[in-house]
Design a protein around this motif. Structure first.
Motif, PDB file in Angstrom:
ATOM      1  N   VAL A 160       0.800  -1.291   0.110  1.00  0.00           N
ATOM      2  CA  VAL A 160       0.153  -0.001   0.076  1.00  0.00           C
ATOM      3  C   VAL A 160       0.855   1.201  -0.098  1.00  0.00           C
ATOM      4  N   ALA A 161       0.779   2.058  -0.941  1.00  0.00           N
ATOM      5  CA  ALA A 161       1.184   3.338  -1.207  1.00  0.00           C
ATOM      6  C   ALA A 161       0.365   4.446  -0.912  1.00  0.00           C
ATOM      7  N   ILE A 162       0.802   5.435  -0.177  1.00  0.00           N
ATOM      8  CA  ILE A 162       0.156   6.739   0.224  1.00  0.00           C
ATOM      9  C   ILE A 162       0.426   7.581  -0.880  1.00  0.00           C
ATOM     10  N   GLY A 163      -0.883   8.315  -1.351  1.00  0.00           N
ATOM     11  CA  GLY A 163      -0.510   9.193  -2.636  1.00  0.00           C
ATOM     12  C   GLY A 163      -1.945   9.977  -2.722  1.00  0.00           C
ATOM     13  N   HIS A 164      -2.002  11.084  -3.643  1.00  0.00           N
ATOM     14  CA  HIS A 164      -2.944  11.892  -3.821  1.00  0.00           C
ATOM     15  C   HIS A 164      -4.157  12.000  -2.811  1.00  0.00           C
TER      16      HIS A 164
END
Length: 329
Positions: free
Chosen positions: A139-143
C-alpha cells in the motif's frame, strides 16, 4: 533500471483500449533505454475497466517470457484517492471512491496486483489498509489530503510506500503539520520521486532525498504515453490538447500546469546526477536496487539472478543494455 510507475510510453497507453498490446510494446521500448523491469500503472476508472487492464497484463505475461521477466505485477494508482482539487491530480472525480479491500481482492483474482496507491483520509482507511496488505499487496500513500495522524495510522496498518511524494497534494499547505512532513518523517515509508525536472524543483528533490536517507527513496518516471515522443502538440484523452516541450515538460496548451510526466527513468537518473549532490552509486540505488527490492526482484550478480545489466557513463548516460544476458540493440 526498475520503474515502478509507468502509465505509458512511446505512444502506447496501459490505460488505453489495448493494454495487452501496450504492455508488449512498452516492454521492448523501455529495454532499449535501459529500463529492463517496469510496473504497468492502471489509474482511476470503473472497477470493470481496472479488472480488464489487470487481466490484460496477466495475459501479456503469459504470452511472452520477456514480458513475464520484465513485468512483476501491476500498480493500481487509485481509485481510492482524494476527490479534492490538487490532491486528486488529473484522476477522474466521477470514479474516485473510498478505499475498499474487497474490490482490491477482486482485482487480485484477475491478475498480479503488487501495489495500490490510496488516500487514507476516511475513518475506516487503516482497517482497509491492513486487509489489503494481508492480500500480499503493498500500500502506497498518494493523491491525498489525509491528516498526519491518518498517515501514521495507515503506516501502523502496513502502508510502506509513498507515491510520487511532493505531487498529488493540495497546491497550498500549512507550514506544519502537513501530509508531506508526516510522510518524510515515517521511516517505514519508502518514497517514490519524479525526477523529471518539472514535478519537483532541484532543491526540493535534494531535501527529500536527504530526509529519507539511503534505501528509503527511489525514482519513478510516472511516464504517460507521450513520453519518448517528439516535442509538439498532442490531443489526449486526459487533459485535452497538450504541449510537449523539448525539455520534456507536458502542459495543457495555454497553461503552466503539468499534464503528466513525459520523461523516462533514464532521464531521471541523469537529472538527479546533474542537479543534486547524489553520487552515481547512490543514483543507481534510486533507480535499480531500491525499486527492485520493492518489486521483489533479485538483482545481485549471482547464479540464477536476472542477467539484466547496464553500462553507464559517469553522467548516467546508458551506453549498453543487456536483458536476460542478451545485448539490446
Amino acid at each position: 533500471m526498475v520503474d515502478l510507475q509507468v502509465n505509458g510510453f512511446a505512444g502506447h497507453d496501459v490505460n488505453g483500449d489495448d493494454p495487452r498490446g501496450a504492455v508488449h510494446e512498452i516492454t521492448a521500448a523501455l529495454a532499449r533505454i535501459g529500463v529492463t523491469s517496469w510496473v504497468p500503472t492502471v489509474i482511476t476508472a470503473p472497477e470493470e475497466r481496472i479488472v480488464a487492464a489487470v487481466r490484460a497484463v496477466a495475459t501479456a505475461r503469459e504470452e511472452s517470457p520477456e514480458v513475464a521477466a520484465a513485468v512483476p505485477f501491476v500498480h493500481v494508482e487509485g481509485p481510492f484517492l482524494s476527490v479534492q482539487d490538487g490532491a486528486r491530480g488529473v484522476h477522474d472525480p466521477a470514479h474516485v471512491r473510498d478505499l475498499d479491500a474487497d474490490e482490491v481482492a477482486r482485482w487480485c483474482a484477475a491478475g498480479p496486483v503488487g501495489i495500490v496507491t490510496v488516500s487514507p483520509h476516511t475513518p475506516d482507511a487503516a482497517a482497509h489498509v491492513a486487509r489489503v496488505v494481508a492480500l500480499g499487496v503493498q500500500v502506497a500513500i498518494g493523491h491525498t489530503h489525509a491528516t498526519p495522524a491518518q498517515v501514521r495510522d495507515a503506516v501502523r496498518a502496513g502502508a510502506n510506500l509513498s507515491t510520487h511524494l511532493g505531487n498529488g497534494v493540495a497546491t497550498t499547505l500549512p507550514r506544519h503539520p502537513n501530509v508531506l512532513w508526516a510522510q518524510l518523517a515515517e521511516d517505514a515509508l519508502t518514497c517514490g520521486l519524479i525526477a523529471d525536472g518539472h514535478h519537483l524543483p532541484a532543491d526540493t528533490l535534494q531535501a527529500m532525498l536527504r530526509a529519507k536517507g539511503p534505501g528509503r527513496a527511489f525514482l519513478v518516471s510516472d511516464a504517460t504515453a507521450l513520453a519518448g515522443l517528439p516535442p509538439g502538440r498532442y490531443a489526449t484523452p486526459v487533459g485535452g490538447e497538450v504541449e510537449l516541450t523539448a525539455e520534456g515538460r507536458l502542459s495543457p496548451v495555454g497553461s503552466d500546469l503539468l499534464a503528466g510526466a513525459a520523461r523516462s527513468l533514464a532521464d531521471g537518473l541523469r537529472h538527479v546526477l546533474a542537479e543534486t549532490s547524489t553520487t552515481l552509486a547512490e543514483a543507481v540505488d534510486l533507480v535499480s536496487f531500491v525499486p527492485a527490492r520493492i518489486a521483489r526482484l533479485a538483482l545481485p550478480l549471482a547464479i540464477g539472478s536476472p542477467a539484466d545489466l547496464l553500462l553507464l557513463g559517469p553522467d548516467g548516460s546508458v551506453h549498453e543494455v543487456r536483458r536476460g544476458g542478451r545485448l539490446i540493440p
